[in-house]
Design a protein around this motif. Structure first.
Motif: not given
Lengths: 213, 316
Positions: B56-65
């Protein structure tokens, strides 16, 4: 922590002795339930393999043991100091996988597989780490108690600057951080010096950061 | 410190189920707040569930920006992320204003949201405290209340929420993603995440027993100018007396949230309409109904002046 164990009441001691023969076999749920039933909780041990300054140590530890206490009391690495024991003074700062942390506020059992570096792993009296040499050159201490933490913290801090981590005083969040005195002071604010050697500490770190050391 | 059993969690859902099943269990991540409290025996968990091994240590872009921030992303890494620095500078600034370099290297996103108050009576086990021992009374009402809250409080508790990060998260309208003990998932709007004390100051969040925070999702970037202005007794490494998080748009509209004044990050969307009228109008609405003590009444003019400084900078 060791000291608090000694302060057990006679009754707690009796309960502990009775329980200690079976506790290791006790599943976690049963142990927790018996504790919540209001009885004194017996100490719980767990095996941990700690890699410190390149050496692997197989240990059996009370789960309560902080990394700090294990370094000092079990591994006889007394360079790391206990100041406040609450994450406020920074005397216990060590590097875990290259990042500086307060070793008083982390459990040793949580560090299986980590690469732990203490002041003893940075340099020796014969071969000082550049920051150690710079602290000596600049008189960056009086009593010396905070010094191992200051030096471990500075090593971690310079790596953070190198990696582009901004700070509270960085004017531009997106630019490469400067190596100014203001930056160093802000980034070292987690290390307190009772003697007030800050000016010389900043000079020592600046020397090393600028490659003069 | 009281003894405890210890396990490493295998999955978020198993961790949540274990936390609900085992009495007096707590999750441990960074541990910088929990272990401090355990040493003082303010917290006395019988079982610790170490969630650090969960991915749970990740940063990820979301589809909505937007951007999803894993619950275990360390405060240092969140503040240093290029997307956060560019698109959510108020969040980076808030994180960097808190704690020390060492603590930020350990402290996690979820742990920061869930950190406990630094009310001196919550920490002192010799003193009555309704948050620590429900029904025992509040020592702060007649005691040392200078750092404590003045709005959203009750007669049972005037503890202030200590987080800087959470103020920025509230400003950005983040969503708190969780998994419950039964394995179901939900998103709690940050506005509903922290509870006000009322008669039960021991209940501080909307989390159900065992419920584990897995991520915090940030909506798409707001643009505008971002500010996090923190006023404290020292220039560094101290909790806020007052903090102001703000995003100001070119037309003068914007958002404002406060730290240091309430049991949770304090934001009233209705007060933001007054932004073009200036700091005084906004502060009057934000802090309407405040019940300060003699010791912390100074925070009301301090909020107004701090907001005034932020708005002046935004115009300049």
């Amino acid at each position: 922590m060791e000291a608090s164990n000694l302060k057990l009441s006679r009754r707690e001691l009796l309960v502990m002795s009775a329980a200690s023969a079976t506790m290791m076999a006790m599943p976690a749920v049963a142990a927790a339930q018996s504790a919540s039933a209001g009885r004194a909780r017996p100490p719980v041990n767990a095996p941990v393999a700690l890699r410190v300054n390149g050496h692997l140590h197989e240990l059996e530890l009370d789960t309560r043991s902080s990394l700090l206490d294990v370094l000092r009391e079990r591994l006889q690495l007394g360079g790391t100091k206990k100041g406040c024991d609450h994450g406020q003074c920074g005397a216990c700062t060590v590097l875990v996988n290259g990042r500086r942390i307060n070793s008083c506020l982390t459990l040793a059992v949580m560090h299986q597989g980590d690469e732990i570096t203490t002041i003893e792993g940075l340099g020796t009296p014969q071969r000082l780490h550049p920051l150690q040499a710079a602290f000596v050159r600049h008189d960056g201490y009086q009593c010396g108690y905070c010094t191992p933490g200051q030096i471990c913290s500075a090593v971690g801090m310079l790596a953070e600057i190198e990696a582009g981590v901004p700070s509270h005083v960085s004017a531009d969040l997106e630019a490469r951080p400067l190596l100014s005195a203001a930056e160093i002071r802000e980034r070292m604010s987690g290390n307190l010096c009772r003697c007030g050697a800050y000016a010389n500490i900043v000079d020592a770190i600046t020397d090393v950061a600028e490659g003069k050391a | 410190m009281k003894s405890f059993t210890y396990e490493k969690a295998q999955s978020p859902a198993e961790a949540a189920a274990a936390a609900a099943r085992i009495p007096d269990a707590r999750f441990i991540a960074g541990g910088t707040n929990l272990l401090d409290l355990m040493k003082l025996e303010v917290e006395t968990p019988a079982h610790l569930i170490d969630v650090n091994g969960l991915a749970l240590d990740r940063l990820e872009p979301l589809p909505d920006g937007g951007l999803r921030v894993g619950a275990l992303v360390r405060n240092t890494d969140l503040a240093a992320d290029a997307r956060v620095r560019r698109d959510y500078p108020v969040l980076a600034r808030a994180l960097l204003a808190g704690a020390s370099g060492q603590l930020r290297n350990k402290a996690t996103t979820a742990g920061n949201l869930l950190q406990r108050t630094r009310c001196p009576y919550f920490y002192d086990t010799n003193q009555p405290c309704n948050k620590r021992v429900p029904g025992s009374g509040c020592s702060a009402l007649e005691g040392f209340s200078r750092p404590l809250a003045l709005i959203g409080v009750s007669r049972t508790c005037i503890a202030s929420h200590p987080s800087d990060m959470a103020v920025a998260m509230r400003l950005l309208d983040a969503g708190v993603e969780t998994v419950k003990a039964d394995g179901s998932r939900r998103v709690i709007p940050i506005a509903d995440f922290h509870r006000l004390p009322g008669d039960t100051p021991q209940h501080e969040s909307a989390l159900a027993p065992g419920e584990l925070v897995t991520a915090v999702s940030l909506p798409p970037p707001l643009g505008g100018k971002h500010y996090y202005r923190k006023v404290r007794d020292r220039a560094s490494y101290a909790f806020a007396l007052v903090s102001v998080a703000a995003v100001v748009q070119p037309d003068g509209s914007g958002r404002v949230a406060l730290g240091g004044v309430a049991p949770r990050p304090w934001r009233l969307e209705s007060a933001e309409a007054a932004l073009p009228l200036g700091a005084r109008a906004v502060t009057e609405q934000l802090l309407a109904g405040a019940t300060p003590t003699q010791q912390n009444a100074f925070k009301i003019p301090l909020v107004q002046r701090t907001l005034s400084a932020v708005l002046a900078e935004a115009k300049g």
